[in-house]
Design a protein around this motif. Structure first.
Motif, PDB file in Angstrom:
ATOM      1  N   UNK A   1       0.812  -1.215   0.000  1.00  0.00           N
ATOM      2  CA  UNK A   1       0.000   0.000   0.000  1.00  0.00           C
ATOM      3  C   UNK A   1       0.848   1.269   0.000  1.00  0.00           C
ATOM      4  N   UNK A   2       1.821   1.340   0.893  1.00  0.00           N
ATOM      5  CA  UNK A   2       2.571   2.602   1.024  1.00  0.00           C
ATOM      6  C   UNK A   2       3.315   3.023  -0.243  1.00  0.00           C
ATOM      7  N   UNK A   3       3.779   2.105  -1.108  1.00  0.00           N
ATOM      8  CA  UNK A   3       4.422   2.573  -2.343  1.00  0.00           C
ATOM      9  C   UNK A   3       3.474   3.278  -3.308  1.00  0.00           C
ATOM     10  N   UNK A   4       2.159   3.142  -3.105  1.00  0.00           N
ATOM     11  CA  UNK A   4       1.188   3.706  -4.043  1.00  0.00           C
ATOM     12  C   UNK A   4       0.848   5.165  -3.768  1.00  0.00           C
ATOM     13  N   UNK A   5       1.141   5.654  -2.552  1.00  0.00           N
ATOM     14  CA  UNK A   5       0.706   6.991  -2.162  1.00  0.00           C
ATOM     15  C   UNK A   5       1.814   7.712  -1.395  1.00  0.00           C
ATOM     16  N   UNK A   6       1.838   9.054  -1.445  1.00  0.00           N
ATOM     17  CA  UNK A   6       2.736   9.809  -0.580  1.00  0.00           C
ATOM     18  C   UNK A   6       2.367   9.558   0.887  1.00  0.00           C
ATOM     19  N   UNK A   7       3.323   9.593   1.805  1.00  0.00           N
ATOM     20  CA  UNK A   7       3.033   9.317   3.218  1.00  0.00           C
ATOM     21  C   UNK A   7       1.935  10.199   3.795  1.00  0.00           C
ATOM     22  N   UNK A   8       1.862  11.453   3.344  1.00  0.00           N
ATOM     23  CA  UNK A   8       0.857  12.365   3.905  1.00  0.00           C
ATOM     24  C   UNK A   8      -0.564  12.007   3.474  1.00  0.00           C
ATOM     25  N   UNK A   9      -0.724  11.100   2.535  1.00  0.00           N
ATOM     26  CA  UNK A   9      -2.049  10.678   2.087  1.00  0.00           C
ATOM     27  C   UNK A   9      -2.562   9.445   2.819  1.00  0.00           C
ATOM     28  N   UNK A  10      -1.765   8.901   3.731  1.00  0.00           N
ATOM     29  CA  UNK A  10      -2.143   7.675   4.426  1.00  0.00           C
ATOM     30  C   UNK A  10      -2.186   7.894   5.934  1.00  0.00           C
ATOM     31  N   UNK A  11      -3.251   7.419   6.576  1.00  0.00           N
ATOM     32  CA  UNK A  11      -3.296   7.407   8.038  1.00  0.00           C
ATOM     33  C   UNK A  11      -2.301   6.354   8.509  1.00  0.00           C
ATOM     34  N   UNK A  12      -1.282   6.795   9.194  1.00  0.00           N
ATOM     35  CA  UNK A  12      -0.194   5.890   9.563  1.00  0.00           C
ATOM     36  C   UNK A  12      -0.634   4.927  10.663  1.00  0.00           C
ATOM     37  N   UNK A  13      -0.058   3.735  10.628  1.00  0.00           N
ATOM     38  CA  UNK A  13      -0.293   2.819  11.748  1.00  0.00           C
ATOM     39  C   UNK A  13       0.952   2.008  12.053  1.00  0.00           C
ATOM     40  N   UNK A  14       1.024   1.575  13.292  1.00  0.00           N
ATOM     41  CA  UNK A  14       2.210   0.905  13.824  1.00  0.00           C
ATOM     42  C   UNK A  14       1.789  -0.330  14.604  1.00  0.00           C
ATOM     43  N   UNK A  15       2.465  -1.408  14.333  1.00  0.00           N
ATOM     44  CA  UNK A  15       2.182  -2.648  15.049  1.00  0.00           C
ATOM     45  C   UNK A  15       2.735  -2.571  16.464  1.00  0.00           C
ATOM     46  N   UNK A  16       1.952  -3.041  17.439  1.00  0.00           N
ATOM     47  CA  UNK A  16       2.407  -3.070  18.834  1.00  0.00           C
ATOM     48  C   UNK A  16       2.069  -4.422  19.443  1.00  0.00           C
ATOM     49  N   UNK A  17       2.869  -4.819  20.410  1.00  0.00           N
ATOM     50  CA  UNK A  17       2.586  -6.039  21.160  1.00  0.00           C
ATOM     51  C   UNK A  17       1.696  -5.696  22.351  1.00  0.00           C
ATOM     52  N   UNK A  18       0.798  -6.616  22.674  1.00  0.00           N
ATOM     53  CA  UNK A  18      -0.100  -6.404  23.800  1.00  0.00           C
ATOM     54  C   UNK A  18       0.503  -6.884  25.112  1.00  0.00           C
ATOM     55  N   UNK A  19       1.749  -7.324  25.068  1.00  0.00           N
ATOM     56  CA  UNK A  19       2.452  -7.672  26.296  1.00  0.00           C
ATOM     57  C   UNK A  19       2.768  -9.139  26.396  1.00  0.00           C
ATOM     58  N   UNK A  20       3.616  -9.480  27.388  1.00  0.00           N
ATOM     59  CA  UNK A  20       3.953 -10.878  27.638  1.00  0.00           C
ATOM     60  C   UNK A  20       2.738 -11.635  28.165  1.00  0.00           C
ATOM     61  N   UNK A  21       1.835 -10.888  28.808  1.00  0.00           N
ATOM     62  CA  UNK A  21       0.571 -11.476  29.264  1.00  0.00           C
ATOM     63  C   UNK A  21      -0.561 -10.647  28.675  1.00  0.00           C
ATOM     64  N   UNK A  22      -0.797 -10.796  27.359  1.00  0.00           N
ATOM     65  CA  UNK A  22      -1.775  -9.933  26.697  1.00  0.00           C
ATOM     66  C   UNK A  22      -3.179 -10.051  27.254  1.00  0.00           C
ATOM     67  N   UNK A  23      -3.452 -11.142  28.003  1.00  0.00           N
ATOM     68  CA  UNK A  23      -4.787 -11.298  28.565  1.00  0.00           C
ATOM     69  C   UNK A  23      -5.150 -10.139  29.490  1.00  0.00           C
ATOM     70  N   UNK A  24      -4.142  -9.485  30.102  1.00  0.00           N
ATOM     71  CA  UNK A  24      -4.410  -8.336  30.976  1.00  0.00           C
ATOM     72  C   UNK A  24      -4.978  -7.178  30.170  1.00  0.00           C
TER      73      UNK A  24
END
Length: 343
Positions: A88-111
């Protein structure tokens, strides 16, 4: 669908490092596959110099937290992030895309999952009826931080809409694909049309409104919030007539037309995205208007799962005469192609 994956997570931030038990969480929105929350961290304690450093390390600042729903059967978040970065990102300038970042929910994500589910339970009565009872994927290991495009102050104008199919396919002469589909839905269930008080907006009007007053009026009728002020309306009109984002999306959609039979999942992804538009007029004066227009909801489509449905629907539209307005009885649409023929 489990989120287990071979994706390397060494460089991905872990949001559980920010003491989830101290978070202030607000439910924002949801779709069939994802839930979105606003997360606020408590103020940082004063430094030894007496100043506060809150915000400098706040991973949630300017972002919303998106997590997968249980039972949604979508691709794992790492795969979605990888697709977004590589395709997706190669198709548009960065300012045209709502940026998102992957995050971990933790070693105990159930919390984290438990905290978010507690919010859903409290908000249950205000949720969409068909979404009530759904919860966060129990074994979710990952979430995403999505750029928050909501209004930042009362003078902002925030608009969200789906541009859909901005160009007709070569074989579509009387109705575009979107309006042909709506005619088909009306044909199957007459109450469908009655449910749309304003009718269905033809997406071709998004491009035509640069030069057509009729198309501009159609677009404004469907996307301009009723509470908008005259100055906000003026700002939106200026953006609709001068923006480069919608023509850029139209160009990319045309290059990846489903009729070409290449990369169907990308073609359909580009036609199901959302556009977030925030227009602000700071106190410096009317000439200092800031416009942030960004595409979102560009997740990878499951072509293997949906290909049969897409082909089935297309066959019904063609064989039923809905592209040519030849169905019986003939359904009324507001398609730009159909209006042009009448004129």
């Amino acid at each position: 669908m489990s989120q287990s994956t071979s994706f390397s997570s060494d460089h991905i931030p872990d949001i559980s490092d920010f003491s989830p038990e101290r978070w202030t969480i607000k439910f924002v929105n949801e779709g069939a596959a994802n839930l979105v929350f606003e997360v606020r961290l408590p103020p940082s304690p004063p430094s030894t110099t007496g100043s506060r450093s809150n915000g400098s390390n706040d991973i949630f600042q300017g972002n919303l937290l998106r997590v997968p729903k249980a039972g949604a059967k979508t691709f794992p978040y790492p795969e979605l992030q990888q697709y977004w970065e590589s395709t997706i990102t190669p198709l548009f300038p960065p300012e045209n895309l709502a940026q998102h970042q992957l995050v971990k929910l933790g070693h105990s994500p159930s919390k984290v999952v438990a905290l978010l589910n507690d919010i859903l339970i409290r908000e249950e009565s205000g949720r969409r009826k068909d979404f009530r009872g759904t919860r966060v994927l129990p074994d979710a290991q990952y979430g995403m931080l999505i750029e928050d495009m909501r209004s930042q102050n009362p003078s902002d104008l925030f608009v969200e809409f789906k541009p859909k199919w901005l160009s007709p396919s070569p074989s579509q002469h009387t109705r575009c694909r979107n309006c042909a589909r709506e005619a088909y839905r009306d044909h199957l269930d007459p109450s469908h049309h009655k449910a749309h008080r304003l009718g269905i907006l033809c997406p071709l009007d998004f491009i035509a409104c640069r030069d057509s007053l009729e198309s501009l009026d159609n677009v404004l009728k469907h996307i301009l919030p009723a509470s908008s002020s005259p100055s906000q309306r003026t700002r939106l009109i200026h953006w609709l007539k001068t923006n480069t984002l919608l023509p850029a999306l139209q160009k990319v959609q045309s290059e990846h037309d489903p009729s070409l039979g290449v990369n169907l999942e990308l073609a359909m992804t580009l036609r199901d995205c959302s556009l977030f538009l925030r227009i602000s007029s700071p106190e410096e004066g009317p000439g200092k208007v800031r416009v942030d227009a960004k595409l979102a909801d560009l997740d990878k489509k499951n072509a293997a799962k949906k290909k049969h449905h897409w082909e089935w629907l297309e066959r019904n539209l063609v064989e039923g005469g809905f592209y040519g307005g030849k169905e019986t009885p003939r359904e009324k649409t507001y398609c730009l192609l159909e209006r042009s023929k009448r004129n």
